[in-house]
Every structure is written in structure tokens, then in C-alpha cells.
Design an enzyme around this catalytic site. Structure first.
Site, PDB file in Angstrom:
ATOM      1  N   SER A   8       0.833  -1.193   0.000  1.00  0.00           N
ATOM      2  CA  SER A   8       0.000   0.000   0.000  1.00  0.00           C
ATOM      3  C   SER A   8       0.868   1.243   0.000  1.00  0.00           C
ATOM      4  CB  SER A   8      -0.893   0.002   1.245  1.00  0.00           C
ATOM      5  OG  SER A   8      -1.664   1.179   1.310  1.00  0.00           O
ATOM      6  N   CYS A   9       0.500   2.188  -0.848  1.00  0.00           N
ATOM      7  CA  CYS A   9       1.136   3.499  -0.821  1.00  0.00           C
ATOM      8  C   CYS A   9       0.033   4.532  -1.027  1.00  0.00           C
ATOM      9  CB  CYS A   9       2.251   3.616  -1.858  1.00  0.00           C
ATOM     10  SG  CYS A   9       1.730   3.618  -3.570  1.00  0.00           S
ATOM     11  N   PRO A  10       0.308   5.793  -0.763  1.00  0.00           N
ATOM     12  CA  PRO A  10      -0.758   6.797  -0.819  1.00  0.00           C
ATOM     13  C   PRO A  10      -1.520   6.842  -2.141  1.00  0.00           C
ATOM     14  CG  PRO A  10       1.163   7.716   0.244  1.00  0.00           C
ATOM     15  CD  PRO A  10       1.565   6.365  -0.283  1.00  0.00           C
ATOM     16  N   THR A  11      -0.837   6.697  -3.264  1.00  0.00           N
ATOM     17  CA  THR A  11      -1.550   6.724  -4.540  1.00  0.00           C
ATOM     18  C   THR A  11      -1.905   5.332  -5.017  1.00  0.00           C
ATOM     19  OG1 THR A  11       0.541   6.800  -5.727  1.00  0.00           O
ATOM     20  CG2 THR A  11      -0.567   8.904  -5.326  1.00  0.00           C
ATOM     21  N   GLY A  12      -1.072   4.363  -4.732  1.00  0.00           N
ATOM     22  CA  GLY A  12      -1.376   2.978  -5.075  1.00  0.00           C
ATOM     23  C   GLY A  12      -1.327   2.674  -6.552  1.00  0.00           C
TER      24      GLY A  12
END
Length: 158
Positions: A8-12
Site C-alpha cells: 500500500s502506498c498513498p496513490t497505489g
């Protein structure tokens, strides 16, 4: 060995996809069965089935955002950053297997340069690039173009 992972990352869109791909490829190369869920701004892709979680020997979370760990109660949970999943996927999978084979449970943080055992999984330490530079093993990036990031992006936007 059966593993499950969440990236998971902020923008994905890019990094979590690359981490997922690298974890899948590392698991395959090392002979382990791994399912990977990708979380991002566009929602969840390839959500982990409850059966897969129940059968898993370990859970890997490579995330730069908050990931709920409620569904992983009673499992060995390794927590690192997306950067760990992108740059050191094979080491992450090996660490998960090593700890699971040793019968470890609970939460372990990896990628911060320490062994991470009994560490706070909420810590958001990034990998130490000096450790990676000293390694004799080359960092493998890329892989099967049919399963890669660009194929996923093409599918996503078509």
C-alpha cells in the site's frame, strides 16, 4: 510455505504495484506460494481471501500508509515500507520464511537496518541504502512483462 502480503502506498498506482509484482516474483523464485493484495487510492486489488489468510504461515505488509491488521490476528506479521517491497522483495520473503520456520508469532518490523524482532510494527523506518550497497548479491528488478507494472497499468486504464 504459504505467504500472504499487502502492499500500500498513498496513490497505489506505481510503487505498491511494483512491490506486489516483486514480492510475487520473489516468492515464486524461492518456491513459496504467495498471494498479494494491493491497496491504494483507487481501492483494493486482488483482495486476500479469508481462506488464504487462514492458511498463511506469515503475513508481509509493505506499506507507506496505515493497513488494518485485524484480519491477521494470531499470525506472524512482518511490516516494512513499500521501498522494501520494491528494492528488497527477495530478502523480505526470506525473512518471513525464516521467522515462520522458527515458529515466531506477533509483529516484526524489517528494513530499518536492525533485526526488528519484537519491534513496533507502526514504525515507518526506511531502508538503509548503505546496507544494500554493501551486499554482494545484485538487486533484481523487473520480470515477466505480461505480469508487470505496465501490463497492470494498461489493464487498469483500458
Amino acid at each position: 510455505m504459504k505467504l500472504v502480503a499487502v502492499t500500500s502506498c498513498p496513490t497505489g498506482i506505481a510503487h505498491s504495484q511494483m512491490a506486489a509484482e516483486n514480492l510475487l516474483q520473489a516468492g515464486e523464485r524461492l518456491g513459496h506460494d504467495i498471494d498479494v493484495e494491493v491497496q491504494g487510492a483507487m481501492g483494493t486489488q486482488d483482495e486476500l481471501a479469508s481462506d488464504a489468510i487462514a492458511e498463511a504461515d506469515a503475513v508481509i505488509i509493505t506499506s507507506d500508509t496505515s493497513v488494518s491488521r485485524d484480519r491477521f490476528d494470531g499470525k506472524l506479521v512482518l511490516k516494512g515500507t513499500v521501498k522494501d517491497g520494491v528494492n528488497n522483495a527477495e530478502a523480505v520473503v526470506q525473512k518471513a520464511v525464516e521467522l515462520a520456520e522458527a515458529g515466531k508469532t506477533g509483529s516484526v518490523t524489517f528494513g530499518s537496518g536492525d533485526d526488528g524482532e519484537d519491534a513496533d510494527v507502526g514504525a515507518d523506518d526506511s531502508s538503509d541504502d548503505a546496507d544494500a550497497a554493501e551486499s554482494d548479491e545484485p538487486v533484481r528488478r523487473g520480470g515477466d512483462p505480461e505480469k508487470g507494472l505496465f501490463a497492470r497499468l494498461k489493464k487498469l486504464f483500458s
